[in-house]
Design a protein around this motif. Sequence first.
Motif, PDB file in Angstrom:
ATOM      1  N   PRO A   1      -6.379   4.312 -24.083  1.00  0.00           N
ATOM      2  CA  PRO A   1      -6.481   5.669 -23.505  1.00  0.00           C
ATOM      3  C   PRO A   1      -7.671   5.831 -22.565  1.00  0.00           C
ATOM      4  CG  PRO A   1      -7.370   5.688 -25.700  1.00  0.00           C
ATOM      5  CD  PRO A   1      -6.910   4.268 -25.461  1.00  0.00           C
ATOM      6  N   TRP A   2      -7.993   4.827 -21.780  1.00  0.00           N
ATOM      7  CA  TRP A   2      -9.074   4.942 -20.802  1.00  0.00           C
ATOM      8  C   TRP A   2      -8.718   4.087 -19.581  1.00  0.00           C
ATOM      9  CZ3 TRP A   2     -10.314   2.730 -25.684  1.00  0.00           C
ATOM     10  CH2 TRP A   2     -10.346   1.322 -25.698  1.00  0.00           C
ATOM     11  N   PRO A   3      -9.283   4.388 -18.440  1.00  0.00           N
ATOM     12  CA  PRO A   3      -8.982   3.605 -17.234  1.00  0.00           C
ATOM     13  C   PRO A   3      -9.589   2.210 -17.313  1.00  0.00           C
ATOM     14  CG  PRO A   3     -10.710   5.198 -16.786  1.00  0.00           C
ATOM     15  CD  PRO A   3     -10.218   5.505 -18.174  1.00  0.00           C
ATOM     16  N   LYS A   4      -8.982   1.294 -16.594  1.00  0.00           N
ATOM     17  CA  LYS A   4      -9.473  -0.081 -16.621  1.00  0.00           C
ATOM     18  C   LYS A   4     -10.772  -0.208 -15.845  1.00  0.00           C
ATOM     19  CE  LYS A   4      -7.942  -4.830 -15.784  1.00  0.00           C
ATOM     20  NZ  LYS A   4      -6.847  -5.699 -15.298  1.00  0.00           N
ATOM     21  N   TYR A   5     -10.905   0.579 -14.763  1.00  0.00           N
ATOM     22  CA  TYR A   5     -12.118   0.487 -13.952  1.00  0.00           C
ATOM     23  C   TYR A   5     -12.690   1.876 -13.719  1.00  0.00           C
ATOM     24  CZ  TYR A   5     -10.537  -4.256 -12.837  1.00  0.00           C
ATOM     25  OH  TYR A   5     -10.127  -5.559 -12.917  1.00  0.00           O
ATOM     26  N   ASP A   6     -13.976   1.911 -13.467  1.00  0.00           N
ATOM     27  CA  ASP A   6     -14.669   3.114 -13.014  1.00  0.00           C
ATOM     28  C   ASP A   6     -15.011   2.942 -11.536  1.00  0.00           C
ATOM     29  OD1 ASP A   6     -14.647   4.429 -15.461  1.00  0.00           O
ATOM     30  OD2 ASP A   6     -16.450   3.382 -16.146  1.00  0.00           O
ATOM     31  N   TYR A   7     -14.896   4.033 -10.804  1.00  0.00           N
ATOM     32  CA  TYR A   7     -15.175   3.993  -9.373  1.00  0.00           C
ATOM     33  C   TYR A   7     -16.354   4.905  -9.061  1.00  0.00           C
ATOM     34  CZ  TYR A   7     -10.575   1.840  -9.111  1.00  0.00           C
ATOM     35  OH  TYR A   7      -9.506   0.996  -9.290  1.00  0.00           O
ATOM     36  N   SER A   8     -17.233   4.394  -8.210  1.00  0.00           N
ATOM     37  CA  SER A   8     -18.433   5.133  -7.846  1.00  0.00           C
ATOM     38  C   SER A   8     -18.775   4.832  -6.393  1.00  0.00           C
ATOM     39  CB  SER A   8     -19.592   4.750  -8.752  1.00  0.00           C
ATOM     40  OG  SER A   8     -19.861   3.360  -8.655  1.00  0.00           O
ATOM     41  N   PRO A   9     -19.596   5.672  -5.755  1.00  0.00           N
ATOM     42  CA  PRO A   9     -19.958   5.419  -4.354  1.00  0.00           C
ATOM     43  C   PRO A   9     -20.692   4.095  -4.197  1.00  0.00           C
ATOM     44  CG  PRO A   9     -20.446   7.691  -4.962  1.00  0.00           C
ATOM     45  CD  PRO A   9     -20.095   6.986  -6.223  1.00  0.00           C
ATOM     46  N   SER A  10     -20.359   3.404  -3.111  1.00  0.00           N
ATOM     47  CA  SER A  10     -20.989   2.109  -2.843  1.00  0.00           C
ATOM     48  C   SER A  10     -21.913   2.141  -1.637  1.00  0.00           C
ATOM     49  CB  SER A  10     -19.908   1.050  -2.600  1.00  0.00           C
ATOM     50  OG  SER A  10     -19.162   1.372  -1.429  1.00  0.00           O
ATOM     51  N   GLY A  11     -21.842   3.199  -0.831  1.00  0.00           N
ATOM     52  CA  GLY A  11     -22.645   3.261   0.381  1.00  0.00           C
ATOM     53  C   GLY A  11     -22.028   2.550   1.566  1.00  0.00           C
ATOM     54  N   ARG A  12     -20.874   1.900   1.359  1.00  0.00           N
ATOM     55  CA  ARG A  12     -20.196   1.162   2.433  1.00  0.00           C
ATOM     56  C   ARG A  12     -19.207   2.097   3.133  1.00  0.00           C
ATOM     57  NH1 ARG A  12     -16.871  -2.280   0.167  1.00  0.00           N
ATOM     58  NH2 ARG A  12     -16.547  -3.443   2.115  1.00  0.00           N
ATOM     59  N   LEU A  13     -19.525   2.465   4.364  1.00  0.00           N
ATOM     60  CA  LEU A  13     -18.675   3.377   5.125  1.00  0.00           C
ATOM     61  C   LEU A  13     -17.618   2.600   5.906  1.00  0.00           C
ATOM     62  CD1 LEU A  13     -21.209   5.993   6.564  1.00  0.00           C
ATOM     63  CD2 LEU A  13     -19.787   6.148   4.514  1.00  0.00           C
ATOM     64  N   SER A  14     -16.544   3.290   6.203  1.00  0.00           N
ATOM     65  CA  SER A  14     -15.468   2.712   7.019  1.00  0.00           C
ATOM     66  C   SER A  14     -14.867   3.806   7.893  1.00  0.00           C
ATOM     67  CB  SER A  14     -14.389   2.076   6.141  1.00  0.00           C
ATOM     68  OG  SER A  14     -13.763   3.060   5.333  1.00  0.00           O
ATOM     69  N   ILE A  15     -14.427   3.416   9.068  1.00  0.00           N
ATOM     70  CA  ILE A  15     -13.725   4.312   9.983  1.00  0.00           C
ATOM     71  C   ILE A  15     -12.262   3.902   9.987  1.00  0.00           C
ATOM     72  CG2 ILE A  15     -13.464   5.033  12.394  1.00  0.00           C
ATOM     73  CD1 ILE A  15     -16.429   4.748  12.754  1.00  0.00           C
ATOM     74  N   VAL A  16     -11.393   4.890   9.769  1.00  0.00           N
ATOM     75  CA  VAL A  16      -9.960   4.637   9.658  1.00  0.00           C
ATOM     76  C   VAL A  16      -9.230   5.426  10.744  1.00  0.00           C
ATOM     77  CG1 VAL A  16      -7.937   4.700   8.160  1.00  0.00           C
ATOM     78  CG2 VAL A  16     -10.204   4.314   7.168  1.00  0.00           C
ATOM     79  N   ILE A  17      -8.373   4.754  11.491  1.00  0.00           N
ATOM     80  CA  ILE A  17      -7.529   5.403  12.498  1.00  0.00           C
ATOM     81  C   ILE A  17      -6.175   5.702  11.873  1.00  0.00           C
ATOM     82  CG2 ILE A  17      -6.302   5.088  14.681  1.00  0.00           C
ATOM     83  CD1 ILE A  17      -8.647   3.561  15.729  1.00  0.00           C
ATOM     84  N   HIS A  18      -5.784   6.958  11.902  1.00  0.00           N
ATOM     85  CA  HIS A  18      -4.520   7.386  11.294  1.00  0.00           C
ATOM     86  C   HIS A  18      -3.424   7.449  12.365  1.00  0.00           C
ATOM     87  CE1 HIS A  18      -6.801   8.212   7.709  1.00  0.00           C
ATOM     88  NE2 HIS A  18      -7.563   9.108   8.342  1.00  0.00           N
ATOM     89  N   ALA A  19      -3.025   6.290  12.826  1.00  0.00           N
ATOM     90  CA  ALA A  19      -1.967   6.224  13.854  1.00  0.00           C
ATOM     91  C   ALA A  19      -1.356   4.833  13.850  1.00  0.00           C
ATOM     92  CB  ALA A  19      -2.536   6.550  15.238  1.00  0.00           C
ATOM     93  N   ASN A  20      -0.096   4.763  14.299  1.00  0.00           N
ATOM     94  CA  ASN A  20       0.591   3.481  14.523  1.00  0.00           C
ATOM     95  C   ASN A  20       0.577   2.577  13.297  1.00  0.00           C
ATOM     96  OD1 ASN A  20       1.089   4.124  17.294  1.00  0.00           O
ATOM     97  ND2 ASN A  20      -0.985   3.497  17.790  1.00  0.00           N
TER      98      ASN A  20
ATOM     99  N   GLY B   1      -4.193   4.219  21.663  1.00  0.00           N
ATOM    100  CA  GLY B   1      -3.753   5.188  22.671  1.00  0.00           C
ATOM    101  C   GLY B   1      -2.728   4.586  23.618  1.00  0.00           C
ATOM    102  N   ALA B   2      -2.949   3.329  24.028  1.00  0.00           N
ATOM    103  CA  ALA B   2      -1.984   2.668  24.903  1.00  0.00           C
ATOM    104  C   ALA B   2      -0.645   2.471  24.208  1.00  0.00           C
ATOM    105  CB  ALA B   2      -2.549   1.322  25.375  1.00  0.00           C
ATOM    106  N   LEU B   3      -0.684   2.149  22.905  1.00  0.00           N
ATOM    107  CA  LEU B   3       0.569   1.964  22.164  1.00  0.00           C
ATOM    108  C   LEU B   3       1.307   3.291  22.007  1.00  0.00           C
ATOM    109  CD1 LEU B   3       2.460   0.098  20.695  1.00  0.00           C
ATOM    110  CD2 LEU B   3       1.111   0.417  18.614  1.00  0.00           C
ATOM    111  N   LEU B   4       0.561   4.371  21.771  1.00  0.00           N
ATOM    112  CA  LEU B   4       1.199   5.683  21.681  1.00  0.00           C
ATOM    113  C   LEU B   4       1.864   6.051  23.006  1.00  0.00           C
ATOM    114  CD1 LEU B   4      -1.462   7.738  19.665  1.00  0.00           C
ATOM    115  CD2 LEU B   4       0.771   6.955  18.874  1.00  0.00           C
TER     116      LEU B   4
END
Length: 441
Positions: A212-231, A263-266
Amino acid sequence: MTKVAAEYGVTSTALKKTCNRHKIPTPERGYWAKLGHDKPVRQVSLPMLTDTRLDQVHISGVTAQHLPEQVIKAGTEARERLMTASEPLAATGLTSSRVEEPPILGATQRAISKARPDAEGFINAQGRGIVSTKIAPTTVDRTHQLLARLFVLAETEGYRPKVSENGLELAADDVSIAFGIEERPCKTPHEPTAAELKRRDDNLRYGLSRAPWPKYDYSPSGRLSIVIHANSWSGLRRTWSDGKTQKVEAMLPEIIAGLVEHGALLRERRRATEESERKRLEAEARRKREEAFNSREKRRLGFVDAVHEQLLERSKLSAVLAHLDQPAIDGKNPAENILAWIRRRIQQIDALTSPEFLDLSARSAKLGFVEPPKDSDSEYAGGYYAYPSSPRLQFWSIDEEKELATPTGPLEWAIHAGLLPSSEGSPAKDETAEAAPPPQR
């Protein structure tokens, strides 16, 4: 590195990591800028290979061969421009200076400041005019600076922030691309608490073996990422994250080049969609035109068949007339009444099939024998109410003074033509009731 990486369908960062794993030296940052300004540079020779496992290099990238040529060309040209612009800054160390945050980030800053961390310690912000973010409170200031740098560099390629209902997008003249900033979570094995252990024991008594508990715990790591929501599923890179030695800020030229590719693909997909729609409309217009032509031909043939049917009847009547029109011995023909009717009927057919009446009947039925202009074919695609089911021949009463033609019935036309007496007079002999049968012998 950028040019060679594009040939293998990977980013320059991925190619750099591959070279490091195989002990292949690469030019340091600012190498080409220093070389272009005649400054001394360090050129590292290829070392001797001691590990035979590194003898072969395998690069598994997403091939760009299936992408349109315009997309590949746009990305390559953007990378060349951005690397040329960023190398002098890297050599002088100006990239570490603080950038003024644009006012358009105000909504994002307010949303982040008002948000409360969730159970895992992340702040989520999204909405109209807000950059989609999922970060920890410790990386808020870095996120603002990263966005400011991103906007400054994106503007050099013609992309500026644009407010939308779902967030804050980077838009050029004809395309708009959504993006977001996420902080990668740190995954650690979950240590069950005493309450969770007791709940597990209770579940076991009821035959439930699942913990009755999750296998992993998740916490902030300080590692940022930029994600493009297209294509999605296009083969283009959509995520750039902090690595062990390289921050996402150093990847901004590559990120903007990726943005240009998206942008060119769009644009190319929109052009392909418009071309497909144009072809579909042309095919639909051809189908409607052919359907309208076939419908006109069918109605024209129906009209001709009606004329032919009348001519066949006239030929039949003429044959009967020639047979009966024989001189009698006493000068009287017993079939005179029949002959009169046949002659009257032939006159009716001659009038009905005369060029003047045929033209009036065709015009009345909206039946044209000249093909209409191409653009007007789409007005009729076949239907129950566009035209009468089949054109028919009609008698006409023509007023020469008023230049008016009115359809009339066979009886009315025959009376008007003087073939039959009017209803006011006494009926003619051949219009009376059937004659009595001859006496039987």
